[in-house]
Scaffold this active site. Structure first.
Site, PDB file in Angstrom:
ATOM      1  N   ASP A 311       0.856  -1.178   0.000  1.00 58.97           N
ATOM      2  CA  ASP A 311       0.000   0.000   0.000  1.00 58.97           C
ATOM      3  C   ASP A 311       0.902   1.242   0.000  1.00 58.97           C
ATOM      4  OD1 ASP A 311      -2.234   1.673   0.138  1.00 58.97           O
ATOM      5  OD2 ASP A 311      -3.250   0.384   1.581  1.00 58.97           O
ATOM      6  N   GLU A 516     -10.643   6.581   4.573  1.00 57.04           N
ATOM      7  CA  GLU A 516      -9.643   5.973   5.455  1.00 57.04           C
ATOM      8  C   GLU A 516      -9.776   6.482   6.899  1.00 57.04           C
ATOM      9  OE1 GLU A 516      -5.830   5.049   3.667  1.00 57.04           O
ATOM     10  OE2 GLU A 516      -6.598   5.548   1.691  1.00 57.04           O
TER      11      GLU A 516
END
Length: 629
Positions: A311, A516
């Protein structure tokens, strides 16, 4: 005669030499020969590559630091656009294609001419791009339990991504969200692993249908209108303690594998090209450093042959605080089995560090070779070597009417009717199109940005007219009869409502966009003025409340006041899908794919739990029949 013979011999010798040269050239370009098996091409290319060229292939950088020159100098294997990382505000498909092609020319001008792969977060349509079709977020799609629909959405998304010259989408998210306090819960199809597994059918939509008889785990991307997909985030991202983003999933192996792994089994079988590791941990071990799960299980046991990608700055976060021991982070990420490293900005630090570690035998060259073979396999399988440059022929697909119609259909199927009338004998829905005067109210009624949510144009999403689409207010005006007066007041007082003698009201409220960690919430309440709008309007006139949210939110305190309640999730750009069902052109069919809690104190609470006592249970959803016109 002697001189003539010598001349003939010279010509013959030259012809032989030319033949040898051409044979040598043919041998040299073996990896560029599409008729050769992919394995042969990989082997031929690998033996020609220097360590620097191999490490370049393992490096993915953000477009903000990318250039033709940087890509050429460091042999960069991949470039990405992070959330909101665009060539220009409201950039056209042509501008996107020109940018991607310029970067690609940097790759093609290297010694071996290995094309780069360009990636982007296309998580509910091509959501970074102006005028793209924005589909409902996954939390809504799970409601449909319709794999055929999500496959069509995958195919439409792939066409729109290719319209901008991009070949790689960081989708789908196949997290199983077990706690709605998690800020990424809307990226998850369901709390139920069976539904999430069902929705992996989006992968053949994005990539194409894997040919019958294909070896398990081999990546497949079938043609110029398809993209490489990325199943994410491996593994357990949706199960963290208290729903904390990037947190720790604290469960035993049986529960961990039975809840979070099933969708990955299917993703691998369907030929997913890439898998992204999660920021999160399992019982204290960071996934970016988990050799057992990445190498031993995913690569060796499941036979996954695509590449594993980190990521965004994922290896930096192996240490706490992040980036405090980058050398250790590189070693841990490499040893875990990560193949491509998303190092958006500090790519020279990564390249220098990995080069040093390999040359000094802290990391074996065999680990580098494994990574590069996997990256090349994906690039060969998707035909990048044959057609590295994009053209403008796909531009017509961006935001096309066909795709918008598909998104509108998806919206209709994602809606869940939670309440319909103060009693079963007096349903409010479907609403009559012919009325004297109706009220539309609420912060989310006329706001494309709000109804699309996070990961739209910008990483965190935005408010207002951020892209093309139809707001719910606009859709109401298009749907009602010509004599019906539509009054819009975002947050009316109760006296305004009482004095106007409305036939009924539509109140559209909900969460503001987030992504997020910014979406992590301990209270899950609708922000003001949403509750005030509900009370002012619904206390004075018959009303339907449409909730725009990325998850179940606190609604019980307002239920007695509300006549009808609809969960619309984050529907995207096509608001007319909402009015199609509110006014009865289509019936409500959606069933909750998430448990709707009474109080956040009950969380986490999922179907099957011993303390299961929901406001609306998993699978709940009232139905209506289409109104006969």
């Amino acid at each position: 005669m002697g001189v003539k013979n010598m001349g003939k011999a010279s010509v013959l010798l030259i012809m032989v030499i030319c033949c040898w040269i051409s044979m040598a050239e043919a041998e040299y370009f073996k990896y560029k020969d599409p008729k050769k098996p992919i394995g042969v091409r990989i082997k031929d290319l690998m033996k020609r590559m220097t360590l620097e060229e191999k490490i370049g292939q393992m490096t993915q950088i953000d477009k903000k630091v990318a250039s033709n020159e940087v890509i050429n100098k460091y042999f960069i294997g991949s470039v990405l656009s992070g959330g909101g990382s665009v060539p220009a505000k409201q950039a056209s498909p042509k501008t996107w294609v020109d940018m991607v092609n310029d970067y690609q020319k940097g790759s093609l001008s290297t010694r071996l001419g290995i094309p780069l792969i360009y990636g982007i977060d296309a998580v509910h349509g091509h959501n970074n791009v102006y005028k793209a079709t924005i589909f409902p977020h996954n939390v809504g799609l799970g409601v449909t339990r319709d794999p055929v629909l999500v496959k069509k959405i995958g195919a439409a998304t792939a066409r729109e991504v290719r319209a901008t010259g991009i070949q790689y989408a960081f989708a789908p998210c196949i997290a199983v969200c077990r706690d709605p306090r998690w800020g990424r819960c809307y990226e998850s199809y369901s709390e139920d692993p069976k539904i999430v597994k069902l929705m992996t059918e989006i992968i053949p939509g994005l990539q194409g249908e894997i040919p019958a008889g294909s070896r398990k785990g081999v990546p497949f991307v079938g043609g110029p209108d398809k993209v490489a997909a990325c199943a994410k985030h491996y593994l357990g991202d949706g199960g963290t303690h208290l729903g904390t983003n990037e947190g720790n999933t604290i469960v035993d192996a049986k529960e961990f594998f039975s809840i979070h792994m099933p969708a990955y089994y299917d993703a691998v079988i369907k030929g997913v090209a890439t898998i992204m590791t999660s920021y999160s941990s399992w019982n204290g071990v960071k996934m970016h450093a988990n050799r057992f799960l990445v190498t031993d299980f995913l690569k060796n046991r499941l036979k996954f042959k695509g590449f594993v990608i980190s990521d965004w700055q994922g290896i930096d976060r192996i240490t706490t605080p992040e980036h405090t021991n980058y050398t250790y982070s590189i070693i841990a990420g490499m040893n875990a089995g990560i193949d491509m490293f998303m190092v958006p900005y500090n790519y020279t630090e990564f390249i220098d560090g990995l080069t040093y570690l390999v040359k000094n035998r802290f990391i074996p060259t065999s680990r580098v070779d494994d990574a590069v073979k996997r990256i090349l396999r994906v690039k060969f399988s998707m035909g990048l070597f044959e057609k590295p440059l994009a053209d403008y022929s796909m531009a017509k697909y961006l935001g096309s009417q066909e795709h918008r119609d598909l998104a509108r259909e998806a919206v209709r199927k994602t809606l869940v009717l939670l309440k319909n009338g103060k009693s079963l004998k007096t349903p409010l829905l479907p609403l009559p199109k012919q009325a004297s005067k109706i009220l539309v109210a609420g912060s989310h009624a006329d706001n494309i940005g709000y109804q699309c949510g996070g990961w739209t144009i910008e990483w965190q999403g935005l408010s207002g007219d951020i892209t093309d689409g139809t707001t719910i207010l606009s859709a109401v005006k298009k749907t009602v009869g010509p004599k019906t007066q539509v009054v819009y007041n975002e947050n009316p007082s109760d006296s305004f409502v009482k004095s106007n003698k409305f036939d009924y009201a539509i109140v559209v409220v909900g969460e503001h966009p987030y992504a997020e960690t910014f979406g992590d919430s301990k209270n899950l309440t609708i922000p003001e003025p949403g509750p005030s709008t509900i009370n002012n309007v619904c206390g004075s006139v018959k009303c339907v409340v449409v909730v725009i949210s990325g998850r179940p939110v606190v609604i019980q305190p307002y239920l007695k006041t509300i006549d009808a309640l609809v969960a619309a999730w984050l529907p995207g750009s096509e608001g007319q899908g909402v009015t199609d069902v509110l006014f009865g052109d289509y019936g409500f069919t959606g069933k909750l794919a998430r448990t709707w809690f009474k109080s956040v104190n009950q969380l986490p609470m999922n179907v099957g739990d011993a303390h299961y006592d929901p406001l609306y249970p998993f699978g709940f959803g009232l139905t209506t029949k289409p109104r006969k016109n």
